[in-house]
Design an enzyme around this catalytic site. Structure first.
Site, PDB file in Angstrom:
ATOM      1  N   ARG A  27       1.044  -0.729   0.203  1.00  0.00           N
ATOM      2  CA  ARG A  27      -0.089   0.352   0.194  1.00  0.00           C
ATOM      3  C   ARG A  27       1.075   1.072   0.336  1.00  0.00           C
ATOM      4  O   ARG A  27       0.573   2.238   1.079  1.00  0.00           O
ATOM      5  CB  ARG A  27      -0.607   0.041   1.225  1.00  0.00           C
ATOM      6  CG  ARG A  27      -1.657  -0.847   1.184  1.00  0.00           C
ATOM      7  CD  ARG A  27      -3.171  -0.590   2.313  1.00  0.00           C
ATOM      8  NE  ARG A  27      -4.112  -2.347   2.103  1.00  0.00           N
ATOM      9  CZ  ARG A  27      -4.518  -2.407   3.605  1.00  0.00           C
ATOM     10  NH1 ARG A  27      -4.301  -1.623   4.294  1.00  0.00           N
ATOM     11  NH2 ARG A  27      -4.930  -3.382   2.567  1.00  0.00           N
ATOM     12  N   ARG A  31      -3.372   6.309   0.895  1.00  0.00           N
ATOM     13  CA  ARG A  31      -4.326   6.955   1.699  1.00  0.00           C
ATOM     14  C   ARG A  31      -2.932   8.054   2.692  1.00  0.00           C
ATOM     15  O   ARG A  31      -3.534   8.935   3.263  1.00  0.00           O
ATOM     16  CB  ARG A  31      -5.418   6.521   2.687  1.00  0.00           C
ATOM     17  CG  ARG A  31      -6.398   6.345   1.474  1.00  0.00           C
ATOM     18  CD  ARG A  31      -8.161   5.516   2.940  1.00  0.00           C
ATOM     19  NE  ARG A  31      -7.525   4.579   2.709  1.00  0.00           N
ATOM     20  CZ  ARG A  31      -7.569   4.236   3.647  1.00  0.00           C
ATOM     21  NH1 ARG A  31      -9.724   4.405   4.519  1.00  0.00           N
ATOM     22  NH2 ARG A  31      -7.912   2.558   4.472  1.00  0.00           N
ATOM     23  N   ASP A  77      -6.965  -2.881  -7.838  1.00  0.00           N
ATOM     24  CA  ASP A  77      -8.007  -3.925  -6.055  1.00  0.00           C
ATOM     25  C   ASP A  77      -7.766  -4.948  -6.359  1.00  0.00           C
ATOM     26  O   ASP A  77      -7.727  -5.403  -7.339  1.00  0.00           O
ATOM     27  CB  ASP A  77      -8.622  -2.927  -6.203  1.00  0.00           C
ATOM     28  CG  ASP A  77      -9.750  -3.642  -4.577  1.00  0.00           C
ATOM     29  OD1 ASP A  77      -9.073  -2.312  -3.128  1.00  0.00           O
ATOM     30  OD2 ASP A  77     -10.597  -4.429  -4.629  1.00  0.00           O
ATOM     31  N   TYR A 154     -15.072 -13.029  -0.057  1.00  0.00           N
ATOM     32  CA  TYR A 154     -15.388 -11.106  -0.422  1.00  0.00           C
ATOM     33  C   TYR A 154     -17.001 -11.698  -1.015  1.00  0.00           C
ATOM     34  O   TYR A 154     -18.140 -11.189  -1.138  1.00  0.00           O
ATOM     35  CB  TYR A 154     -14.886  -9.942  -0.892  1.00  0.00           C
ATOM     36  CG  TYR A 154     -14.707  -9.420  -0.680  1.00  0.00           C
ATOM     37  CD1 TYR A 154     -14.284  -8.618   0.007  1.00  0.00           C
ATOM     38  CD2 TYR A 154     -12.737  -9.748   0.120  1.00  0.00           C
ATOM     39  CE1 TYR A 154     -12.961  -7.897   1.288  1.00  0.00           C
ATOM     40  CE2 TYR A 154     -11.307  -9.603   0.270  1.00  0.00           C
ATOM     41  CZ  TYR A 154     -11.802  -8.283   1.220  1.00  0.00           C
ATOM     42  OH  TYR A 154     -11.018  -7.780   1.969  1.00  0.00           O
TER      43      TYR A 154
END
Length: 356
Positions: A27, A31, A77, A154
């Site tokens: 990552r 963010r 993703d 998921y």
């Protein structure tokens, strides 16, 4: 044969001599960087960035402009494959990924298409091609996918879960349906990763985020078996260059011998296992990637450097180590602390490669 200006990451994965331990962060584009948050806000949402090759390229390059990283990783993703299968992926603020449709029956599995990477997932391949051009051979580009088990969690749960009750119920009550889904996902991942390699990815990683929730027996049956199938189906050399593959199972430290037996080039490990212990257990069979707790990045610079030194000491002399966090960097980490971490790895690791 493509020539990289910095190929230390590839060499380390292949257990070849390096001058210093290469480092990148899971990552690393994300963010914790203000420039990423600004771009995402302008784009509208996360998937708007992922599905725009130019924006995905920009985000991929952002951490490389700040830090002396030894690899870039495609900004995308893990859930692109189930989205391309028609399950309707969207991201809800504070809740993470959600699917409009879920997999609950054998009919749902039978009706799932296997996506064509250059059609339904063309935006990912275009992003890979764009990033490779932008990198201009500075560092290698890592492509990736979620593992079949992780993708299935998921798809069956409909999003993130704390109990994984739906997929575990299927495993115990309708194992043949789950195996049918996992097999279809493994075939899809093979196509997807091989297309990324053809588009320009120079190494690939499979993220098995939820393998660690399984019993040892179920891990081998439902997770590792399908990663093994993928490893055996991947393009391992492209245009004269080896294409290393890394398998990463979060909380999978108890199974690293079995993971190494798949024939992968490297195993990613989290912070719940000692690096030196892991090296003793796998010997010279595979390289190891990891494994600093991302929370250490909240500490002061001296403590960050101390932790880097501890992990380097634990691994010891010689090649075969790619330094990384044990999982993704968290959004609340100060970027300058990430810089301290990366610089410390490069500076302190040189002493461990004097005789390589």
């Amino acid at each position: 044969m493509s020539v990289l200006k910095n190929d230390s990451y590839i060499r380390a994965l292949l257990r070849q001599p390096v001058e210093r331990t290469p480092v990148w962060m899971m990552r690393q584009a994300g963010r914790y960087l203000p420039e990423y948050r600004a771009l995402r806000e302008k784009a509208g949402d996360f998937m708007a960035v992922c599905t725009n090759p130019e924006l995905a390229c920009e985000v991929t390059m952002q951490p490389l402009r700040r830090f002396d990283l030894d690899a870039a990783i495609l900004f995308s993703d893990i859930l692109t494959i189930p989205d391309a299968m028609g399950l309707g992926l969207h991201f809800e603020t504070g809740e993470g990924p959600r699917f409009e449709r879920t997999i609950q029956s054998v009919a749902d599995v039978v009706n799932l298409p296997i996506p064509d990477p250059e059609q339904e997932l063309r935006y990912v391949m275009d992003a890979v091609r764009t990033i490779r051009r932008e990198l201009n051979g500075d560092v290698p580009l890592i492509g990736f996918s979620g593992s079949p088990w992780t993708l299935a969690t998921y798809m069956i749960e409909g999003g993130s879960s704390k109990t994984f009750s739906k997929i575990k119920k299927m495993a115990f009550c309708e194992p043949e349906v789950l195996h049918m889904l996992l097999d279809k996902l493994a075939d899809s991942v093979i196509l997807y990763l091989n297309a990324q390699i053809a588009a320009g990815a120079q190494a690939v990683q499979i993220f098995d985020t939820w393998g660690g929730i399984l019993t040892p027996r179920d891990y081998k049956e439902y997770s590792l078996y399908y990663m093994d199938k993928i490893v055996k189906g991947l393009t391992r050399e492209y245009e004269g260059n080896p294409v290393p593959v890394t398998l990463f199972t979060k909380n999978g430290g108890m199974w690293i011998e079995d993971i190494a037996a798949t024939g992968c080039d490297a195993i990613g490990i989290d912070w719940t296992i000692d690096m030196g212990n892991a090296r003793k257990r796998v010997g010279d069979k595979v390289a190891l990637q990891g494994n600093m707790d991302p929370a250490v990045l909240h500490a002061d610079p001296d403590r960050i450097r101390q932790e880097v030194q501890i992990i380097l000491d634990s691994y010891g002399q010689g090649p075969g180590h790619v330094f990384n966090l044990g999982h993704g960097i968290t959004p609340d980490v100060a970027p300058e602390n990430a810089g301290v971490f990366i610089d410390a790895v490069h500076e302190l690791s040189m002493a461990y490669h004097l005789f390589d």
